[in-house]
Design an enzyme around this catalytic site. Structure first.
Site, PDB file in Angstrom:
ATOM      1  CE1 TYR A  43      -3.244  -2.720   5.604  1.00  0.00           C
ATOM      2  CE2 TYR A  43      -3.307  -0.371   5.093  1.00  0.00           C
ATOM      3  CZ  TYR A  43      -3.275  -1.687   4.674  1.00  0.00           C
ATOM      4  OH  TYR A  43      -3.261  -1.989   3.330  1.00  0.00           O
ATOM      5  CB  THR A  71      -0.900  -0.006   1.261  1.00  0.00           C
ATOM      6  OG1 THR A  71      -1.470   1.283   1.430  1.00  0.00           O
ATOM      7  CG2 THR A  71      -0.112  -0.327   2.519  1.00  0.00           C
ATOM      8  CG  ASP A  72      -1.145   5.007  -0.940  1.00  0.00           C
ATOM      9  OD1 ASP A  72      -1.711   4.323  -0.074  1.00  0.00           O
ATOM     10  OD2 ASP A  72      -1.702   5.960  -1.525  1.00  0.00           O
TER      11      ASP A  72
HETATM   12  P1  NAD Z   1      -9.433  -7.539   1.971  1.00  0.00           P
HETATM   13  O1  NAD Z   1      -9.453  -7.279   3.432  1.00  0.00           O
HETATM   14  O2  NAD Z   1     -10.656  -7.285   1.167  1.00  0.00           O
HETATM   15  O3  NAD Z   1      -9.021  -9.056   1.689  1.00  0.00           O
HETATM   16  C1  NAD Z   1      -8.002  -9.701   2.401  1.00  0.00           C
HETATM   17  C2  NAD Z   1      -8.136 -11.199   2.158  1.00  0.00           C
HETATM   18  O4  NAD Z   1      -7.076 -11.854   2.888  1.00  0.00           O
HETATM   19  C3  NAD Z   1      -9.460 -11.780   2.668  1.00  0.00           C
HETATM   20  O5  NAD Z   1     -10.006 -12.644   1.697  1.00  0.00           O
HETATM   21  C4  NAD Z   1      -9.049 -12.556   3.927  1.00  0.00           C
HETATM   22  O6  NAD Z   1      -9.877 -13.684   4.180  1.00  0.00           O
HETATM   23  C5  NAD Z   1      -7.622 -12.970   3.584  1.00  0.00           C
HETATM   24  N1  NAD Z   1      -6.813 -13.193   4.802  1.00  0.00           N
HETATM   25  C6  NAD Z   1      -6.723 -12.383   5.883  1.00  0.00           C
HETATM   26  N2  NAD Z   1      -5.919 -12.942   6.801  1.00  0.00           N
HETATM   27  C7  NAD Z   1      -5.476 -14.115   6.276  1.00  0.00           C
HETATM   28  C8  NAD Z   1      -4.614 -15.141   6.756  1.00  0.00           C
HETATM   29  N3  NAD Z   1      -4.045 -15.056   7.973  1.00  0.00           N
HETATM   30  N4  NAD Z   1      -4.365 -16.190   5.953  1.00  0.00           N
HETATM   31  C9  NAD Z   1      -4.949 -16.295   4.720  1.00  0.00           C
HETATM   32  N5  NAD Z   1      -5.793 -15.364   4.241  1.00  0.00           N
HETATM   33  C10 NAD Z   1      -6.048 -14.276   5.005  1.00  0.00           C
HETATM   34  O7  NAD Z   1      -8.189  -6.700   1.428  1.00  0.00           O
HETATM   35  P2  NAD Z   1      -7.995  -5.947   0.029  1.00  0.00           P
HETATM   36  O8  NAD Z   1      -8.522  -4.580   0.145  1.00  0.00           O
HETATM   37  O9  NAD Z   1      -8.430  -6.830  -1.061  1.00  0.00           O
HETATM   38  O10 NAD Z   1      -6.400  -5.830   0.020  1.00  0.00           O
HETATM   39  C11 NAD Z   1      -5.594  -6.869  -0.551  1.00  0.00           C
HETATM   40  C12 NAD Z   1      -4.131  -6.463  -0.433  1.00  0.00           C
HETATM   41  O11 NAD Z   1      -3.914  -5.229  -1.120  1.00  0.00           O
HETATM   42  C13 NAD Z   1      -3.669  -6.240   1.009  1.00  0.00           C
HETATM   43  O12 NAD Z   1      -2.368  -6.747   1.120  1.00  0.00           O
HETATM   44  C14 NAD Z   1      -3.685  -4.719   1.157  1.00  0.00           C
HETATM   45  O13 NAD Z   1      -2.723  -4.316   2.097  1.00  0.00           O
HETATM   46  C15 NAD Z   1      -3.327  -4.286  -0.245  1.00  0.00           C
HETATM   47  N6  NAD Z   1      -3.846  -2.961  -0.653  1.00  0.00           N
HETATM   48  C16 NAD Z   1      -5.171  -2.641  -0.491  1.00  0.00           C
HETATM   49  C17 NAD Z   1      -5.637  -1.410  -0.928  1.00  0.00           C
HETATM   50  C18 NAD Z   1      -7.097  -1.038  -0.822  1.00  0.00           C
HETATM   51  O14 NAD Z   1      -7.462   0.100  -1.146  1.00  0.00           O
HETATM   52  N7  NAD Z   1      -7.983  -1.920  -0.422  1.00  0.00           N
HETATM   53  C19 NAD Z   1      -4.753  -0.493  -1.500  1.00  0.00           C
HETATM   54  C20 NAD Z   1      -3.408  -0.850  -1.648  1.00  0.00           C
HETATM   55  C21 NAD Z   1      -2.968  -2.088  -1.221  1.00  0.00           C
END
Ligand code: NAD
Ligand code: TYD
Length: 349
Positions: free
Chosen positions: A157, A132-133
């Site tokens: 986070y 993430t940023d």
């Molecule tokens: P999300 O919370 O929607 O999904 C996370 C997924 O990870 C879920 O399906 C959950 O069941 C699974 N998970 C959580 N803990 C786990 C574990 N211990 N073992 C196995 N699976 C596990 O998140 P998202 O928004 O889809 O984000 C996905 C990735 O992208 C993350 O790494 C996040 O940091 C990164 N990210 C998100 C954003 C955003 O705007 N949402 C922006 C930049 C980066």
């Protein structure tokens, strides 16, 4: 199958779009989706893929080292695209330890398993860490995050994600593990859990509930449609330079309150309500502790080196997003029943 790729967190918001893109675009890859199915993981997001023979789902926890090692032995992955994480800032403020366990310990478990499996030959192997940023901290009125911006995470986070990024680079530096990292801005689109701003507000408007704007609402985020993020991940996985970091962003900055007003206008149209009726639900509430003022990404490295650009204008992306949530009310009703009600009461009491 020409490649076997592990995608972690594939039942979540961004992960489900990445899984779908890879499964459909690369029929000769086997895609293994590993997900714990926490409150944020939802197999409904992937029903359309279940019958395809290049897609497999494995339920498991990346914190469980023995399980992870067994999984790597079973499938002998060529690549890993790691998205599994605890992802919501507000929850990290209430319960930082879950974030340390999944985001830091879980990532190191995956790195160890990849290192062990690939130790004799790193050729054509890749560990892609999705980040993430927010690791760069908070900006003032001016400036953009570059790949060279020093890390300065401010929330539990972002600290856990920053730590995981450091571990990935450390494994590259110490053990030559082939890796890439991308740091993306705020995503929006279908299948996002309604704890994040846009789906939460869409759902509240639909139900005529208040829209809780933190602080004065003058916090800035850069927004990217989730399918454009998935396309960037595809480009970086295949053409990114090993050991590099790529920033991904929408070239699309909004102050929260301005974004919310645009959302309200579009919701009034979509729901056939009088203009102004959704906006009347806006309520200013207590600010998030340590709330980052502004995130803004310079994604020009990715644009210049790999030719990636966002394909959707924001208004168009927002309209698609609203339509998806309104057409998928059952999805929303399912994820907001049960535990979500307790979360909501506690968070917005
Ligand atoms: P999300 O919370 O929607 O999904 C996370 C997924 O990870 C879920 O399906 C959950 O069941 C699974 N998970 C959580 N803990 C786990 C574990 N211990 N073992 C196995 N699976 C596990 O998140 P998202 O928004 O889809 O984000 C996905 C990735 O992208 C993350 O790494 C996040 O940091 C990164 N990210 C998100 C954003 C955003 O705007 N949402 C922006 C930049 C980066
Ligand atoms: P969020 O979607 O939680 O993403 P992040 O904190 O990772 O950027 O929040 C986006 C912005 O919206 C952030 O500045 C916090 C704000 N916000 C509210 O004002 N009210 C809310 O109920 C939520 C969830 C977020």
């Amino acid at each position: 199958m020409s490649k076997i790729i592990l995608i972690t967190g594939g039942a979540g918001f961004i992960g489900s779009h990445v899984v779908r893109l890879f499964v459909n675009k690369y029929p000769n890859y086997k895609i293994v989706n590993l997900d714990k199915l926490t409150y944020a993981g939802n197999l409904e997001n992937l029903r359309d893929l279940e019958s395809l023979n290049n897609y497999v789902f494995e339920k498991g926890d990346i914190v469980d080292k023995e399980y992870i090692n067994r999984l790597f032995k079973k499938y002998k992955f060529d690549g890993v695209i790691h998205l599994a994480a605890e992802s919501h800032v507000d929850r990290s403020i209430t319960n930082p330890m879950d974030f340390i366990m999944t985001n830091v310990v879980g990532t190191v478990n995956l790195l160890n398993a990849a290192k062990e499996l690939w130790k004799d030959n790193y050729n054509n192997k890749l560990f892609y860490h999705v980040s993430t940023d927010e690791v760069y901290g908070s900006l003032g009125e001016k400036g953009l995050f570059l790949e060279s911006t020093p890390y300065d995470p401010q929330s539990p986070y972002s600290s856990s994600k920053a730590s995981s990024d450091h571990f990935v680079r450390a494994y590259g530096n110490t053990y030559n593990l082939p890796f890439v990292i991308s740091n993306c801005s705020n995503n929006y689109g279908p299948n996002q859990f309604p704890e994040k701003l846009l789906p939460l507000f869409i759902n509240n408007i639909r139900q005529g509930k208040k829209l809780p704007v933190y602080g004065d609402g003058n916090f800035t985020r850069d927004w990217l449609f989730v399918k454009d993020h998935a396309k960037a991940i595809d480009k970086i996985y295949h053409y990114g330079k090993e050991g590099e970091t790529y920033n991904i962003g929408g070239f699309n900055e909004w102050k929260n309150i301005d974004l919310i007003k645009v959302l309200c206008k579009q919701m009034d149209i979509a729901l056939n309500k009088d203009q102004g009726s959704s906006q009347s639900l806006i309520t200013y509430v207590k600010d998030r502790p340590g709330h980052d003022k502004r995130y803004a990404i310079d994604a020009n490295k990715l644009k210049k080196e790999l030719g990636w650009e966002p394909t959707l204008q924001f208004e168009e992306g927002l309209a698609k997003t609203i339509s998806w949530y309104l057409e998928n009310q059952e999805w929303m009703d399912n994820v907001t029943s049960g535990e979500y009600q307790n979360y909501y009461k506690e968070q917005y009491k």
